[in-house]
Motif scaffolding. Structure first.
Motif, PDB file in Angstrom:
ATOM      1  N   GLU A  84       0.864  -1.248   0.096  1.00 14.96           N
ATOM      2  CA  GLU A  84       0.070   0.023   0.040  1.00 14.96           C
ATOM      3  C   GLU A  84       0.859   1.180   0.053  1.00 14.96           C
ATOM      4  OE1 GLU A  84      -2.459  -0.291   3.536  1.00 14.96           O
ATOM      5  OE2 GLU A  84      -4.080  -1.707   2.262  1.00 14.96           O
ATOM      6  N   GLN A  85       1.971   1.180   0.886  1.00 13.70           N
ATOM      7  CA  GLN A  85       2.949   2.223   0.549  1.00 13.70           C
ATOM      8  C   GLN A  85       3.971   2.179  -0.221  1.00 13.70           C
ATOM      9  OE1 GLN A  85       2.279   4.805   2.820  1.00 13.70           O
ATOM     10  NE2 GLN A  85       0.572   3.857   3.879  1.00 13.70           N
ATOM     11  N   GLY A  86       4.081   1.168  -1.068  1.00 15.19           N
ATOM     12  CA  GLY A  86       5.172   0.943  -1.906  1.00 15.19           C
ATOM     13  C   GLY A  86       6.718   0.765  -1.417  1.00 15.19           C
ATOM     14  N   THR A  87       6.782   0.618  -0.406  1.00 16.77           N
ATOM     15  CA  THR A  87       7.920   0.693   0.587  1.00 16.77           C
ATOM     16  C   THR A  87       8.459  -0.767   1.062  1.00 16.77           C
ATOM     17  OG1 THR A  87       6.933   0.851   2.856  1.00 16.77           O
ATOM     18  CG2 THR A  87       7.632   2.868   1.554  1.00 16.77           C
ATOM     19  N   LEU A  88       9.907  -0.857   1.112  1.00 19.07           N
ATOM     20  CA  LEU A  88      10.661  -2.230   1.281  1.00 19.07           C
ATOM     21  C   LEU A  88      10.498  -2.177   2.854  1.00 19.07           C
ATOM     22  CD1 LEU A  88      12.120  -4.767   0.714  1.00 19.07           C
ATOM     23  CD2 LEU A  88      14.166  -3.301   0.802  1.00 19.07           C
ATOM     24  N   ALA A  89       9.972  -3.186   3.548  1.00 22.42           N
ATOM     25  CA  ALA A  89      10.115  -3.125   5.359  1.00 22.42           C
ATOM     26  C   ALA A  89      11.372  -4.069   5.529  1.00 22.42           C
ATOM     27  CB  ALA A  89       8.656  -4.023   5.516  1.00 22.42           C
ATOM     28  N   GLU A  90      11.609  -5.246   4.811  1.00 21.99           N
ATOM     29  CA  GLU A  90      12.949  -6.102   5.264  1.00 21.99           C
ATOM     30  C   GLU A  90      13.322  -6.546   4.214  1.00 21.99           C
ATOM     31  OE1 GLU A  90      12.370  -8.964   8.623  1.00 21.99           O
ATOM     32  OE2 GLU A  90      10.408  -7.819   9.094  1.00 21.99           O
ATOM     33  N   SER A  91      14.712  -6.905   4.046  1.00 17.55           N
ATOM     34  CA  SER A  91      15.464  -7.576   2.891  1.00 17.55           C
ATOM     35  C   SER A  91      16.324  -8.535   3.735  1.00 17.55           C
ATOM     36  CB  SER A  91      16.039  -6.812   1.952  1.00 17.55           C
ATOM     37  OG  SER A  91      16.542  -7.255   1.035  1.00 17.55           O
ATOM     38  N   HIS A  92      16.431  -9.867   3.242  1.00 17.39           N
ATOM     39  CA  HIS A  92      17.312 -10.907   3.700  1.00 17.39           C
ATOM     40  C   HIS A  92      18.073 -11.561   2.290  1.00 17.39           C
ATOM     41  CE1 HIS A  92      15.594 -11.070   7.568  1.00 17.39           C
ATOM     42  NE2 HIS A  92      14.522 -10.539   7.101  1.00 17.39           N
ATOM     43  N   THR A  93      19.195 -11.211   2.551  1.00 17.43           N
ATOM     44  CA  THR A  93      20.056 -12.019   1.336  1.00 17.43           C
ATOM     45  C   THR A  93      20.421 -13.628   1.616  1.00 17.43           C
ATOM     46  OG1 THR A  93      20.940  -9.818   0.639  1.00 17.43           O
ATOM     47  CG2 THR A  93      22.045 -11.836  -0.219  1.00 17.43           C
ATOM     48  N   VAL A  94      19.742 -14.331   1.241  1.00 18.93           N
ATOM     49  CA  VAL A  94      19.716 -15.716   1.657  1.00 18.93           C
ATOM     50  C   VAL A  94      20.998 -16.664   0.762  1.00 18.93           C
ATOM     51  CG1 VAL A  94      17.554 -15.974   2.616  1.00 18.93           C
ATOM     52  CG2 VAL A  94      18.010 -16.525   0.241  1.00 18.93           C
ATOM     53  N   SER A  95      21.268 -15.956  -0.234  1.00 15.98           N
ATOM     54  CA  SER A  95      22.200 -16.533  -1.302  1.00 15.98           C
ATOM     55  C   SER A  95      22.931 -15.741  -2.203  1.00 15.98           C
ATOM     56  CB  SER A  95      21.382 -17.851  -2.049  1.00 15.98           C
ATOM     57  OG  SER A  95      22.211 -18.262  -3.081  1.00 15.98           O
ATOM     58  N   THR A  96      24.161 -16.109  -2.520  1.00 13.80           N
ATOM     59  CA  THR A  96      24.869 -15.342  -3.443  1.00 13.80           C
ATOM     60  C   THR A  96      24.380 -15.540  -4.959  1.00 13.80           C
ATOM     61  OG1 THR A  96      26.588 -17.159  -3.672  1.00 13.80           O
ATOM     62  CG2 THR A  96      26.974 -15.124  -1.972  1.00 13.80           C
ATOM     63  N   SER A  97      23.605 -16.567  -5.191  1.00 10.34           N
ATOM     64  CA  SER A  97      23.033 -16.744  -6.253  1.00 10.34           C
ATOM     65  C   SER A  97      21.506 -16.727  -6.409  1.00 10.34           C
ATOM     66  CB  SER A  97      23.089 -18.364  -6.940  1.00 10.34           C
ATOM     67  OG  SER A  97      24.678 -18.545  -6.960  1.00 10.34           O
ATOM     68  N   ALA A  98      20.760 -16.987  -7.080  1.00  4.56           N
ATOM     69  CA  ALA A  98      19.292 -16.703  -7.119  1.00  4.56           C
ATOM     70  C   ALA A  98      18.325 -17.311  -6.168  1.00  4.56           C
ATOM     71  CB  ALA A  98      18.668 -17.136  -8.622  1.00  4.56           C
ATOM     72  N   ALA A  99      17.316 -16.795  -5.728  1.00  2.13           N
ATOM     73  CA  ALA A  99      16.292 -17.326  -4.906  1.00  2.13           C
ATOM     74  C   ALA A  99      15.339 -17.731  -5.737  1.00  2.13           C
ATOM     75  CB  ALA A  99      15.828 -16.383  -3.629  1.00  2.13           C
ATOM     76  N   LEU A 100      14.913 -19.020  -5.993  1.00  8.08           N
ATOM     77  CA  LEU A 100      13.946 -19.401  -7.078  1.00  8.08           C
ATOM     78  C   LEU A 100      12.747 -19.624  -6.641  1.00  8.08           C
ATOM     79  CD1 LEU A 100      16.637 -21.955  -9.019  1.00  8.08           C
ATOM     80  CD2 LEU A 100      15.998 -19.684  -9.395  1.00  8.08           C
ATOM     81  N   SER A 101      12.575 -19.952  -5.294  1.00  7.38           N
ATOM     82  CA  SER A 101      11.034 -20.554  -5.118  1.00  7.38           C
ATOM     83  C   SER A 101      10.911 -20.156  -3.659  1.00  7.38           C
ATOM     84  CB  SER A 101      10.932 -22.124  -5.337  1.00  7.38           C
ATOM     85  OG  SER A 101      12.052 -22.704  -4.584  1.00  7.38           O
ATOM     86  N   LEU A 102       9.655 -20.165  -3.255  1.00  7.87           N
ATOM     87  CA  LEU A 102       9.220 -19.734  -1.847  1.00  7.87           C
ATOM     88  C   LEU A 102       7.918 -20.246  -1.570  1.00  7.87           C
ATOM     89  CD1 LEU A 102       7.044 -17.214  -1.278  1.00  7.87           C
ATOM     90  CD2 LEU A 102       9.126 -15.887  -1.901  1.00  7.87           C
ATOM     91  N   ALA A 103       7.565 -20.667  -0.449  1.00  8.66           N
ATOM     92  CA  ALA A 103       6.356 -21.025   0.102  1.00  8.66           C
ATOM     93  C   ALA A 103       6.089 -20.589   1.606  1.00  8.66           C
ATOM     94  CB  ALA A 103       6.191 -22.639  -0.042  1.00  8.66           C
ATOM     95  N   VAL A 104       4.919 -20.285   1.690  1.00  5.22           N
ATOM     96  CA  VAL A 104       4.405 -19.566   3.101  1.00  5.22           C
ATOM     97  C   VAL A 104       3.593 -20.840   3.949  1.00  5.22           C
ATOM     98  CG1 VAL A 104       3.581 -17.743   4.187  1.00  5.22           C
ATOM     99  CG2 VAL A 104       4.459 -17.606   2.323  1.00  5.22           C
ATOM    100  N   SER A 105       3.781 -20.959   5.205  1.00  5.69           N
ATOM    101  CA  SER A 105       2.946 -21.775   6.045  1.00  5.69           C
ATOM    102  C   SER A 105       1.471 -21.200   6.012  1.00  5.69           C
ATOM    103  CB  SER A 105       3.596 -22.144   7.389  1.00  5.69           C
ATOM    104  OG  SER A 105       3.329 -20.799   8.099  1.00  5.69           O
ATOM    105  N   GLU A 106       0.665 -22.182   6.618  1.00  7.98           N
ATOM    106  CA  GLU A 106      -0.878 -21.643   6.625  1.00  7.98           C
ATOM    107  C   GLU A 106      -0.992 -20.645   7.537  1.00  7.98           C
ATOM    108  OE1 GLU A 106      -5.348 -23.868   7.141  1.00  7.98           O
ATOM    109  OE2 GLU A 106      -3.315 -24.933   7.291  1.00  7.98           O
TER     110      GLU A 106
END
Length: 689
Positions: free
Chosen positions: A223-245
């Motif tokens: 809604e604000q168009g702002t970045l809240a948090e950022s985590h660099t998990v890898s030096t290469s690409a992050a390809l997939s993600l899934a969220v718990s229920e």
């Protein structure tokens, strides 16, 4: 355990296809998986993660995304531009609808399962309505330049977030208009390369979670168009993600083969403020992790190394049990090898061709464990290619080695094999009766005079094989209860009087074979709550031995239509805990003609001789490997005497069968052998190198 001359086969060049996408059933009971060759598999969580459904692939049908909708209906979409619904009863791609926007990169269902949203190559997001018998196009949402690589619905179904290259946008479903467009690299100075948003999720709080080619997992207030948090998990690409229920845990897959868990935790103990924290890294894969899923109790990942890994969430496990075990699946839970015992031939099934091999031989004898030199090397006789883009469903070679059959989605093929000295020729049998394709299982009778074909809707067709090369349809065996599930396992008896069949609702039906004058249903084995993974009929007693996906073993007397006394003793006493905690199902059962009390069976990691004449072990007894047992003194060995004789020398074990009473053939496929044939993984700098 018995001594056998073992043919140790390692020339089956199977390379399993990588995992492309995953879809957890909303109720958490099933997992759908699509591979890079277009094959679709369904695993049943309640049945020990058994691979209960397999729909072979197609050269012209790629699957980029899978989703469950309207209950138990499974849909897939890919770069062919079609949305396909899969018939899980008939094990086939039932119907397809053109998406109308070119190649489809992503597809998701809303929370009620009544609508599908697809992201297309032309930048459009389209809504389809799920209706009985198919899907219908509903409307287009706002179209922007750039392919739509990932999509996510808001849990309230009011908004859709669509990820592209360098940006993502939030679309109001009611108006169909884009209400926010956010550049994922706007805060990076002089970004020299494009940033691909590979995966995205829209949480109920309005937070957008993105995974991109810079290896970042970012949390946005859309809604604000702002970045809240950022985590660099890898030096290469992050390809997939899934969220718990509950939206308090996220699993991320990367191109280095690592997976990461992020959890929403309080900043201070007992405090109300929470932040996302990267808590657990896992390195179970060697190649890209293109697909992840988050079940209520486990993190699930699939990689291009063909592995499906199920890692339980230990904080969800109340006590130490089998549910706390890490599971890795690489090979299918079905046989891809068949054996011609009399001719000593092996038939290997690949996705689009078959290979027929003759086993080597030796004239030497030796001691236990000694490797004997071959006087005749194994010989590759012939390669039989399947015409067209369809992949092979099933195949089989007759015990005499003179017949080979296989089936695709649209055709059943039967060949006559002629061996002339050193040469081998194949002749296609003309005018094979046209039946409802495909065939899900093929099985020849022990005398090679008959062929049983498990076809659509639970039917089994019986063919008589004619000399010099023909066949005649004799009869069609209908399912006793009108079940529409496909028959996926067949087991004829050695005397030709009986045939056992297993359909998708886990009921084993036993019917007389072609040698009996009356072709009719004889009896049905009582229903069990898990899938049948293997079965076989004893050659002398006509008892049906059944292995289930939860590792239970049952023996059913066909003539008496009831469980045997040994089977009742097994159920009352229970099998050993270590046996029941195995995660690989039994895939083949056979018998030793020299010793009727012996049952030979195997899974991917062990070969077992089950001696019914010996007592069953209790949980206090060690279920030892035979090599370990040989190192014990004679007195200690006698104390360990029980029914299970286990050998773990051959791994991974794809097939095992008895050629005769003294000779055994095993087919292995070492993991490193096929990994050397995979594309090179992302190179990582390691300490000390």
């Amino acid at each position: 355990m018995g001594e056998f001359e073992v043919h140790r086969v390692r020339f089956f060049g199977l390379v399993p296809a990588g995992v492309r996408c995953l879809a957890c059933h909303p109720r958490g009971s099933r997992l759908a998986l699509a591979r890079t060759d277009g094959a679709v598999e369904v695993y049943n969580f309640a049945a020990n993660y058994f691979q209960e459904k397999v729909i072979p692939g197609h050269e012209l049908r790629t699957v980029e995304s899978l989703c469950w909708a309207a209950g138990d209906r499974l849909f897939g979409a890919g770069l062919s531009g079609d949305i396909t619904e899969y018939d899980l009863s008939g094990l086939s791609a039932a119907r397809g609808v053109d998406g109308g926007g070119g190649p489809i990169w992503s597809m998701v269902a809303n929370s009620t399962g009544t609508q599908l949203a697809i992201g297309c190559e032309d930048g459009s997001v389209k809504i389809f309505q799920v209706v009985p018998g198919g899907i219908q196009f509903e409307r287009n949402l706002d179209r922007r330049k750039g392919r739509v690589l990932c999509l996510s619905w808001h849990p309230s179904d009011t908004h859709i977030v669509a990820g592209s290259i360098d940006f993502f946008r939030v679309i109001d479903v009611t108006s169909g208009q884009t209400v926010q467009r956010i550049m994922v690299n706007h805060h990076v100075e002089k970004a020299k390369r494009e940033c691909v948003v590979w995966a995205i999720s829209l949480l109920s709080s309005g937070t957008v979670v993105s995974a991109d080619s810079f290896g970042r997992v970012q949390f946005w207030d859309w809604e604000q168009g702002t970045l809240a948090e950022s985590h660099t998990v890898s030096t290469s690409a992050a390809l997939s993600l899934a969220v718990s229920e509950k939206e308090d845990s996220i699993i991320v897959g990367t191109s280095t083969g690592a997976t990461y868990q992020l959890q929403l935790l309080p900043v201070t103990l007992g405090g109300q403020e929470k932040r996302w924290v990267r808590t657990k890294p896992f390195q179970f894969h060697s190649h890209d992790v293109r697909a992840v899923a988050h079940s209520p109790t486990a993190l699930i990942s699939g990689g291009l190394d063909a592995q499906l890994v199920i890692r339980p969430l230990m904080e969800k496990i109340q006590k130490k049990s089998y549910d706390a075990a890490l599971r890795k699946f690489t090979f299918p839970h079905r046989r891809l090898v068949s054996c011609a015992r009399k001719a000593r031939l092996l038939l290997f099934q690949f996705s689009q061709y078959l290979e027929l091999w003759r086993l080597g031989s030796t004239e030497e004898t030796g001691k236990d464990g000694e490797v004997l030199p071959l006087c005749q090397m194994p010989e590759h006789l012939v390669q039989l290619k399947s015409k067209g883009p369809e992949h092979i469903y099933c195949s089989c070679v007759s015990p005499c080695g003179t017949w080979v059959g296989y089936s695709t989605a649209s055709r059943f093929h039967l060949y006559r094999v002629h061996c002339d000295g050193d040469g081998v020729s194949l002749r296609k049998v003309p005018k094979v009766p046209k039946l409802l394709p495909p065939a899900y299982q093929l099985q020849f009778s022990a005398d090679s005079d008959s062929l049983f074909v498990a076809s659509a809707r639970g039917s089994v067709h019986v063919f008589q094989l004619l000399e010099p090369g023909g066949c005649k349809h004799l009869h069609t065996l209908r399912p006793p209860s009108g079940c529409s599930e496909a028959v996926y396992l067949l087991a004829p008896s050695a005397d030709g009087h009986w045939l056992a069949a297993v359909s998708g609702d886990w009921v084993s039906a036993v019917v007389p074979s072609v040698h009996c004058p009356l072709l009719q249903h004889h009896c049905t084995v009582p229903t069990y709550n898990c899938a049948v993974s293997a079965l076989a009929i004893h050659p002398s007693t006509n008892n049906l031995v059944i292995a289930y996906s939860d590792q239970q073993l049952l023996e059913f007397s066909i003539p008496e239509k009831q469980y045997t006394s040994w089977s009742r003793a097994v159920q009352s006493r229970g099998l050993h805990r270590a046996w029941l905690e195995r995660d690989s199902p039994i895939t083949h059962i056979t018998f030793n003609p020299k010793n009727p009390s012996h049952i030979l069976l195997h899974d991917t990691y062990l070969l077992c001789v089950l001696d019914k004449s010996l007592p069953l072990p209790d949980d206090s007894t060690l279920l030892m490997n035979q090599s370990t047992l040989k190192q014990l003194p004679e007195t200690a060995r006698k104390r360990q005497l029980h029914a299970f004789k286990i050998c773990k020398k051959f791994q991974p074990l794809l097939f095992m069968d008895l050629l005769d009473e003294n000779c055994l053939v095993v087919v292995e496929r070492p993991i490193m052998d096929f990994k050397t044939q995979l594309p090179l993984p992302v190179q990582q700098k390691k300490f000390g190198t």
